[in-house]
Design a protein around this motif. Structure first.
Motif, PDB file in Angstrom:
ATOM      1  N   TYR A 223       0.833  -1.188   0.000  1.00 48.29           N
ATOM      2  CA  TYR A 223       0.000   0.000   0.000  1.00 48.29           C
ATOM      3  C   TYR A 223       0.877   1.252   0.000  1.00 48.29           C
ATOM      4  CZ  TYR A 223      -3.172  -3.654   1.472  1.00 48.29           C
ATOM      5  OH  TYR A 223      -3.882  -4.829   1.542  1.00 48.29           O
ATOM      6  N   VAL A 224       0.402   2.294  -0.690  1.00 50.62           N
ATOM      7  CA  VAL A 224       1.162   3.533  -0.820  1.00 50.62           C
ATOM      8  C   VAL A 224       0.293   4.712  -0.402  1.00 50.62           C
ATOM      9  CG1 VAL A 224       0.517   3.770  -3.266  1.00 50.62           C
ATOM     10  CG2 VAL A 224       2.543   4.955  -2.389  1.00 50.62           C
ATOM     11  N   GLY A 225       0.905   5.672   0.314  1.00 53.25           N
ATOM     12  CA  GLY A 225       0.228   6.899   0.705  1.00 53.25           C
ATOM     13  C   GLY A 225       1.100   8.093   0.391  1.00 53.25           C
ATOM     14  N   ASN A 226       0.481   9.187  -0.044  1.00 49.94           N
ATOM     15  CA  ASN A 226       1.256  10.385  -0.377  1.00 49.94           C
ATOM     16  C   ASN A 226       0.525  11.672  -0.018  1.00 49.94           C
ATOM     17  OD1 ASN A 226      -0.738  10.332  -2.305  1.00 49.94           O
ATOM     18  ND2 ASN A 226       0.622  10.242  -4.059  1.00 49.94           N
ATOM     19  N   ILE A 227      -0.324  11.610   1.009  1.00 44.24           N
ATOM     20  CA  ILE A 227      -1.054  12.793   1.459  1.00 44.24           C
ATOM     21  C   ILE A 227      -0.879  12.937   2.968  1.00 44.24           C
ATOM     22  CG2 ILE A 227      -2.778  12.688  -0.388  1.00 44.24           C
ATOM     23  CD1 ILE A 227      -4.655  11.277   1.515  1.00 44.24           C
ATOM     24  N   GLY A 228      -1.362  14.066   3.498  1.00 46.16           N
ATOM     25  CA  GLY A 228      -1.199  14.343   4.919  1.00 46.16           C
ATOM     26  C   GLY A 228      -1.789  13.278   5.813  1.00 46.16           C
ATOM     27  N   VAL A 229      -2.905  12.676   5.396  1.00 49.09           N
ATOM     28  CA  VAL A 229      -3.523  11.620   6.200  1.00 49.09           C
ATOM     29  C   VAL A 229      -2.568  10.449   6.353  1.00 49.09           C
ATOM     30  CG1 VAL A 229      -5.449  10.000   6.347  1.00 49.09           C
ATOM     31  CG2 VAL A 229      -5.830  12.316   5.481  1.00 49.09           C
ATOM     32  N   ALA A 230      -1.857  10.136   5.269  1.00 51.46           N
ATOM     33  CA  ALA A 230      -0.884   9.042   5.325  1.00 51.46           C
ATOM     34  C   ALA A 230       0.256   9.380   6.276  1.00 51.46           C
ATOM     35  CB  ALA A 230      -0.349   8.751   3.926  1.00 51.46           C
ATOM     36  N   LEU A 231       0.679  10.642   6.294  1.00 51.43           N
ATOM     37  CA  LEU A 231       1.751  11.050   7.208  1.00 51.43           C
ATOM     38  C   LEU A 231       1.303  10.914   8.657  1.00 51.43           C
ATOM     39  CD1 LEU A 231       3.395  14.197   5.579  1.00 51.43           C
ATOM     40  CD2 LEU A 231       4.264  11.866   5.703  1.00 51.43           C
ATOM     41  N   GLN A 232       0.077  11.333   8.944  1.00 49.40           N
ATOM     42  CA  GLN A 232      -0.439  11.197  10.311  1.00 49.40           C
ATOM     43  C   GLN A 232      -0.507   9.736  10.717  1.00 49.40           C
ATOM     44  OE1 GLN A 232      -4.184  13.256  10.317  1.00 49.40           O
ATOM     45  NE2 GLN A 232      -3.258  15.281  10.124  1.00 49.40           N
ATOM     46  N   SER A 233      -0.934   8.883   9.791  1.00 46.23           N
ATOM     47  CA  SER A 233      -0.978   7.451  10.092  1.00 46.23           C
ATOM     48  C   SER A 233       0.422   6.914  10.331  1.00 46.23           C
ATOM     49  CB  SER A 233      -1.641   6.691   8.937  1.00 46.23           C
ATOM     50  OG  SER A 233      -2.978   7.107   8.741  1.00 46.23           O
ATOM     51  N   ALA A 234       1.394   7.385   9.533  1.00 42.93           N
ATOM     52  CA  ALA A 234       2.769   6.924   9.688  1.00 42.93           C
ATOM     53  C   ALA A 234       3.350   7.344  11.027  1.00 42.93           C
ATOM     54  CB  ALA A 234       3.627   7.455   8.537  1.00 42.93           C
ATOM     55  N   MET A 235       2.952   8.517  11.516  1.00 44.49           N
ATOM     56  CA  MET A 235       3.476   9.011  12.791  1.00 44.49           C
ATOM     57  C   MET A 235       2.881   8.253  13.972  1.00 44.49           C
ATOM     58  SD  MET A 235       3.703  13.141  12.253  1.00 44.49           S
ATOM     59  CE  MET A 235       4.504  13.336  13.849  1.00 44.49           C
ATOM     60  N   SER A 236       1.627   7.847  13.845  1.00 38.69           N
ATOM     61  CA  SER A 236       0.942   7.216  14.966  1.00 38.69           C
ATOM     62  C   SER A 236       0.974   5.694  14.925  1.00 38.69           C
ATOM     63  CB  SER A 236      -0.519   7.679  14.999  1.00 38.69           C
ATOM     64  OG  SER A 236      -1.186   7.324  13.791  1.00 38.69           O
ATOM     65  N   SER A 237       1.455   5.128  13.819  1.00 40.08           N
ATOM     66  CA  SER A 237       1.436   3.677  13.664  1.00 40.08           C
ATOM     67  C   SER A 237       2.798   3.088  14.007  1.00 40.08           C
ATOM     68  CB  SER A 237       1.058   3.297  12.232  1.00 40.08           C
ATOM     69  OG  SER A 237       1.106   1.902  12.054  1.00 40.08           O
ATOM     70  N   ASP A 238       2.767   1.871  14.512  1.00 37.63           N
ATOM     71  CA  ASP A 238       4.021   1.179  14.813  1.00 37.63           C
ATOM     72  C   ASP A 238       4.307   0.068  13.806  1.00 37.63           C
ATOM     73  OD1 ASP A 238       1.998  -0.512  15.495  1.00 37.63           O
ATOM     74  OD2 ASP A 238       2.749  -1.005  17.498  1.00 37.63           O
ATOM     75  N   VAL A 239       3.578   0.057  12.664  1.00 33.30           N
ATOM     76  CA  VAL A 239       3.816  -0.953  11.639  1.00 33.30           C
ATOM     77  C   VAL A 239       4.983  -0.513  10.765  1.00 33.30           C
ATOM     78  CG1 VAL A 239       1.393  -1.626  11.614  1.00 33.30           C
ATOM     79  CG2 VAL A 239       2.208   0.082   9.986  1.00 33.30           C
ATOM     80  N   ALA A 240       5.590  -1.460  10.076  1.00 34.49           N
ATOM     81  CA  ALA A 240       6.739  -1.179   9.230  1.00 34.49           C
ATOM     82  C   ALA A 240       6.332  -0.335   8.028  1.00 34.49           C
ATOM     83  CB  ALA A 240       7.376  -2.484   8.760  1.00 34.49           C
TER      84      ALA A 240
END
Length: 295
Positions: A223-240
């Motif tokens: 899965y790929v993300g390139n918007i602010g929502v994806a960044l917020q998820s990346a900051m709060s998630s502990d998945v690789a």
């Protein structure tokens, strides 16, 4: 008076001609059908990648007349319904391919979790693997590129380089989106195109985790993300996850020329685990995919 002649030889010849024409038409149709059947049996592997794409699990029954496929190695029952079309295609390619082992040829081994095989046409979710033609180009040598977008109605395409680490510490850089500086993710050089707003305005985050907000599937299990929502998820998630700064933007005809005329790239379809593996180092990706192609 002369009575109308009862001799219908002329009319009879007309009917006979019609019958012969109809008979020839039926015979021609039958031969065409038989010819198609013969060609299907002789062509043990589809000749074009588009043909392979049409071999979805729902069409398993249509394959039973094609010789050369080892059906004992194909999935059956519930496994067929769960298998995505890329894995199904890879299984068909594996069943119809052989590798040299010593002095003998043997069927390829197939691992449903980790596989790779070459295809003829570029498609979204495939990778471009640098060939030996690029070994003297430091920026492109042993590069693996993921095709993010290959739109049918557009002349341009979008890609990201997968296996080149970003050479700087992003936490101390002046990036357009300050959230990027706070990400504790492995950072990679996705490509030279950074966007008109400044450095780091174009980014992509990859993950294997399904259902993360702001992420879309690029291929089954990735899965790929390139918007602010994806960044917020990346900051709060502990998945690789992996962060890619920049991207590659090319005319599709130019990329096709690089493949066909210059032989710079192999077009490869591969599984999620071949792209986003936690077992091998990303720097080993080029060699790992080539090893999968050879085994």
């Amino acid at each position: 008076m002369f009575r109308p002649s009862t001799n219908t030889s002329s009319h009879g010849r007309g009917l006979s001609a019609n019958n012969r024409a109809n008979g020839c038409a039926r015979l021609s149709k039958r031969k065409n059908r038989e010819g198609v059947g013969i060609r299907m049996r002789m062509d043990s592997a589809p000749k074009h990648d588009g043909d392979l794409q049409n071999l979805s699990p729902r069409k398993y029954g249509a394959l039973t007349n094609i010789e050369g496929i080892n059906y004992s190695r194909l999935p059956s029952g519930e496994q067929q319904q769960k298998e995505d079309w890329r894995t199904f295609r890879a299984r068909l390619v594996s069943a119809n391919s052989r590798v040299v082992s010593g002095q003998k040829q043997k069927p390829r081994n197939f691992n449903s979790a980790e596989w790779a095989h070459e295809i003829k046409n570029i498609e979204e979710g495939c990778v471009l693997v640098a060939t030996e033609e690029l070994k003297n180009r430091p920026l492109l040598s042993e590069v693996v590129i993921l095709v993010l977008q290959w739109p049918v109605n557009s002349s341009a395409c979008k890609l990201i380089v997968l296996n080149k680490m970003f050479p700087y510490d992003i936490s101390s850089m002046d990036l357009v989106d300050p959230m990027l500086r706070n990400l504790r993710l492995p950072a990679f050089m996705g490509g030279p195109a950074m966007g008109g707003l400044g450095f780091g305005s174009k980014f992509h985050v990859l993950t294997r985790e399904k259902g993360v907000a702001g992420f879309e599937s690029i291929l089954p299990g990735l899965y790929v993300g390139n918007i602010g929502v994806a960044l917020q998820s990346a900051m709060s998630s502990d998945v690789a996850m992996r962060l890619y700064l920049g991207e590659v933007e090319l005319e599709k005809r130019h990329l096709t020329a690089q493949v066909q005329a210059f032989g710079w790239w192999k077009i490869v379809a591969c599984s999620r685990d071949a792209i986003f593996s936690t077992i091998f180092n990303t720097a080993q990706m080029w060699r790992h995919i080539n090893d999968l192609l050879a085994t």
